[in-house]
Design a protein around this motif. Structure first.
Motif, PDB file in Angstrom:
ATOM      1  N   TYR A 187      33.282 100.534 -54.352  1.00 36.70           N
ATOM      2  CA  TYR A 187      33.510 101.488 -55.436  1.00 36.70           C
ATOM      3  C   TYR A 187      32.199 101.987 -56.025  1.00 36.70           C
ATOM      4  O   TYR A 187      32.006 103.204 -56.220  1.00 36.70           O
ATOM      5  CB  TYR A 187      34.369 100.843 -56.526  1.00 36.70           C
ATOM      6  N   LEU A 188      31.290 101.086 -56.302  1.00 37.95           N
ATOM      7  CA  LEU A 188      30.018 101.486 -56.909  1.00 37.95           C
ATOM      8  C   LEU A 188      29.206 102.370 -55.969  1.00 37.95           C
ATOM      9  O   LEU A 188      28.526 103.312 -56.408  1.00 37.95           O
ATOM     10  CB  LEU A 188      29.213 100.250 -57.302  1.00 37.95           C
ATOM     11  N   LEU A 189      29.298 102.107 -54.672  1.00 36.48           N
ATOM     12  CA  LEU A 189      28.560 102.928 -53.710  1.00 36.48           C
ATOM     13  C   LEU A 189      29.214 104.288 -53.499  1.00 36.48           C
ATOM     14  O   LEU A 189      28.533 105.266 -53.172  1.00 36.48           O
ATOM     15  CB  LEU A 189      28.468 102.189 -52.367  1.00 36.48           C
ATOM     16  N   LYS A 277      42.174 113.523 -53.926  1.00 39.38           N
ATOM     17  CA  LYS A 277      41.424 113.454 -55.181  1.00 39.38           C
ATOM     18  C   LYS A 277      40.279 112.443 -55.075  1.00 39.38           C
ATOM     19  O   LYS A 277      39.913 111.795 -56.060  1.00 39.38           O
ATOM     20  CB  LYS A 277      42.360 113.082 -56.326  1.00 39.38           C
ATOM     21  N   ARG A 278      39.710 112.339 -53.886  1.00 33.30           N
ATOM     22  CA  ARG A 278      38.731 111.289 -53.640  1.00 33.30           C
ATOM     23  C   ARG A 278      37.452 111.459 -54.445  1.00 33.30           C
ATOM     24  O   ARG A 278      36.643 110.532 -54.517  1.00 33.30           O
ATOM     25  CB  ARG A 278      38.402 111.202 -52.148  1.00 33.30           C
ATOM     26  N   TYR A 283      40.659 107.371 -58.628  1.00 32.71           N
ATOM     27  CA  TYR A 283      41.248 107.175 -57.310  1.00 32.71           C
ATOM     28  C   TYR A 283      40.280 106.454 -56.377  1.00 32.71           C
ATOM     29  O   TYR A 283      40.698 105.673 -55.508  1.00 32.71           O
ATOM     30  CB  TYR A 283      41.683 108.526 -56.727  1.00 32.71           C
ATOM     31  N   GLN A 284      38.990 106.719 -56.543  1.00 35.34           N
ATOM     32  CA  GLN A 284      38.004 105.937 -55.790  1.00 35.34           C
ATOM     33  C   GLN A 284      38.144 104.453 -56.102  1.00 35.34           C
ATOM     34  O   GLN A 284      38.072 103.600 -55.214  1.00 35.34           O
ATOM     35  CB  GLN A 284      36.584 106.413 -56.144  1.00 35.34           C
ATOM     36  N   PHE A 285      38.364 104.163 -57.380  1.00 29.63           N
ATOM     37  CA  PHE A 285      38.524 102.774 -57.816  1.00 29.63           C
ATOM     38  C   PHE A 285      39.730 102.126 -57.142  1.00 29.63           C
ATOM     39  O   PHE A 285      39.636 101.010 -56.598  1.00 29.63           O
ATOM     40  CB  PHE A 285      38.673 102.749 -59.336  1.00 29.63           C
ATOM     41  N   LEU A 286      40.859 102.791 -57.156  1.00 24.49           N
ATOM     42  CA  LEU A 286      42.077 102.219 -56.582  1.00 24.49           C
ATOM     43  C   LEU A 286      41.994 102.113 -55.063  1.00 24.49           C
ATOM     44  O   LEU A 286      42.507 101.149 -54.472  1.00 24.49           O
ATOM     45  CB  LEU A 286      43.286 103.054 -56.999  1.00 24.49           C
ATOM     46  N   ALA A 317      46.278  97.221 -56.696  1.00 23.97           N
ATOM     47  CA  ALA A 317      45.848  98.618 -56.700  1.00 23.97           C
ATOM     48  C   ALA A 317      46.820  99.489 -55.912  1.00 23.97           C
ATOM     49  O   ALA A 317      47.042 100.657 -56.256  1.00 23.97           O
ATOM     50  CB  ALA A 317      44.441  98.737 -56.120  1.00 23.97           C
ATOM     51  N   ALA A 318      47.410  98.926 -54.850  1.00 26.25           N
ATOM     52  CA  ALA A 318      48.390  99.680 -54.074  1.00 26.25           C
ATOM     53  C   ALA A 318      49.586 100.060 -54.939  1.00 26.25           C
ATOM     54  O   ALA A 318      50.102 101.192 -54.863  1.00 26.25           O
ATOM     55  CB  ALA A 318      48.848  98.849 -52.877  1.00 26.25           C
TER      56      ALA A 318
END
Length: 494
Positions: A187-189, A277-278, A283-286, A317-318
């Motif tokens: 996620y951070l990357l 919505k990337r 959404y990146q987090f999930l 997250a799913a």
């Protein structure tokens, strides 16, 4: 992670309503468990024995589950519900954390629906009847997700330390929690704005705290020749991935079954939504907290074998993705339909025995999903007189299943016990902690064995068969054991 993409919050999406529903569901499960006619599952019985001797680690798992059972049984005794209580509390607590996460990422409606849906997905409906390491694992995984969101938004040191505590305690619950670091790293990357966090003191404080919490378990493993890590390697077949055919299809069906049919399909829609919505951090987090762990276990399942619950934390997250996808549909009844299907599955599983009784039919073992947890108390009651007749004898077993169940069933008399340990390395918790060795050569033994092991019997100077016990629990299910009186242990070598 905030965004303008929100909808008005429904009056039904109130936190007090979710708390009330979770309490009612927990009370219902507390009521239904004694009606099921079950004792403890093998792993539950083993965890109970761990709770009798608290340590920093155990043969097959880190120690948190033993600590939790020790706390609940110290307060409420050693009965069935007291042993299972940690799971009965932690799953609703995880639902509340999901409500907080969903509300923080999207809105209160998504949070409410995700929190309620979590406690009704088939995975939790099944695991909610048993205490297992997945209960604290999923709780700490959800707590870690919430702490990370808060830390990135507020940059308060207390949130970074909460993150470290959640990860550390999660690893001390089950090593799967180590994948949290992988998900957080992805996620951070994936977000350019967040890459600077890798040099942030808060993140390194969290990492340091997590390592400090896990350190005692590492030292315990070191002192005991790394039994937990060796066991984990054995069950994942890391030394011979091609020795066994994969079970990918079975694993994927298990994931769909864990979420339930409606939410499983919605998760696929959620993945498509997240891909579109990337660029949105939410959404990146999930995606980061669902896809990597699922991918790792899918690879494992394709090359060797994987249990259905090995990717359980990814379902948090799913489910958030699935619920968000359903919330965007014009027809809001789809969420209710998905929830209703899981309710039907839960009531059907919990009351299958009631259905047979009302219909006048006999439930057979073939149609009993709970049969593995039935009949151990009946078998123990038949064995008890032989232990009572030889109070100075050591209870001896060949496998952890019999040992764990008998130690729990005979908890009132706390018999001396020993595990048959012929190999160079212990193969289970009891072989590690209470092996039969030469120090016991002068003691008599009561052997409780499902099979008459001639190789074992030959290692004693005297072996007298006291009984062959066979009790019918239900049509197609019998619990059987031989009871032997042994003396004069000669050691393992011939």
């Amino acid at each position: 992670m905030s965004s303008a993409e929100t909808r008005p919050t429904s009056h039904m999406a109130q936190p007090w309503l979710l708390v009330l529903l979770l309490i009612l569901l927990t009370v219902y499960r507390l009521w239904v468990i004694p009606r099921l006619g079950v004792t403890l599952y093998i792993d539950e019985a083993q965890y109970w024995t761990w709770a009798q001797s608290l340590d920093w680690g155990y043969f097959s798992k880190p120690p948190v589950i033993g600590w939790l059972i020790a706390a609940s049984t110290a307060l409420f005794g050693d009965g069935l519900l007291a042993v299972k209580l940690p799971a009965l509390i932690l799953y609703p607590a995880t639902s509340w954390l999901l409500y907080r996460i969903g509300t923080r990422l999207f809105d209160a409606r998504v949070g409410f629906r995700t929190g309620l849906a979590f406690c009704l997905i088939p995975l939790v409906s099944a695991l909610g009847l048993a205490v297992s390491t997945d209960a604290p694992l999923m709780f700490f995984w959800a707590l870690g997700m919430l702490a990370l969101i808060r830390a990135l938004e507020t940059d308060y040191m207390r949130d970074w330390l909460l993150l470290g505590a959640a990860v550390g305690l999660g690893i001390m619950s089950k090593y799967t929690m180590a994948a949290f670091g992988l998900s957080a790293g992805f996620y951070l990357l994936s977000n350019i704005r967040l890459r600077r966090i890798f040099v942030h003191p808060g993140l390194w404080a969290a990492i340091a705290l997590a390592c400090l919490i896990v350190l005692p378990n590492i030292l315990w493993n070191w002192a005991h020749d790394f039994p937990t890590l060796r066991h984990t390697a054995d069950i994942t077949h890391v030394d011979g991935l091609n020795d066994k055919s994969g079970n990918l299809g079975e694993f994927l069906l298990a994931q769909a079954g864990s979420l339930g049919p409606g939410f499983a399909l919605a998760f696929l829609g959620g993945l498509l939504l997240a891909w579109r919505k990337r660029r949105d951090g939410r959404y990146q987090f999930l995606l980061a907290f669902s896809v990597p762990l699922l991918a790792i276990v899918i690879i494992q399942a394709s090359r060797s074998e994987a249990n259905g619950n090995w990717a359980a934390p990814a379902l948090l997250a799913a489910l958030l993705l699935a619920t968000k996808f359903l919330a965007r549909l014009r027809n809001q009844n789809w969420w209710l339909i998905a929830l209703g299907l899981n309710l039907v599955l839960m009531f059907g599983a919990y009351h299958l025995g009631d259905f047979y009784r009302v219909s006048g039919k006999t439930q057979t073992a073939r149609m009993d999903p709970l049969k593995r947890a039935k009949g151990w108390d009946t078998l123990a009651a038949a064995i008890r007189p032989y232990l009572a007749a030889h109070p100075d004898a050591v209870m001896l077993t060949e496998d952890r299943t019999m040992m764990a169940h008998m130690l729990y069933q005979f908890r009132d008399i706390e018999p001396d016990h020993a595990a048959w340990t012929p190999g160079p390395h212990p193969a289970d918790h009891y072989q590690l902690t209470s092996p039969l060795d030469d120090s016991l050569h002068s003691r008599p033994f009561i052997l409780i064995s499902r099979d008459d092991n001639q190789a074992l019997l030959e290692r004693f100077a005297s072996a007298t068969k006291l009984a062959r016990i066979s009790v019918e629990i239900e049509p197609g299910l019998r619990r059987e054991a031989s009871v032997w009186l042994l003396s004069g242990f000669r050691g393992y070598s011939r």
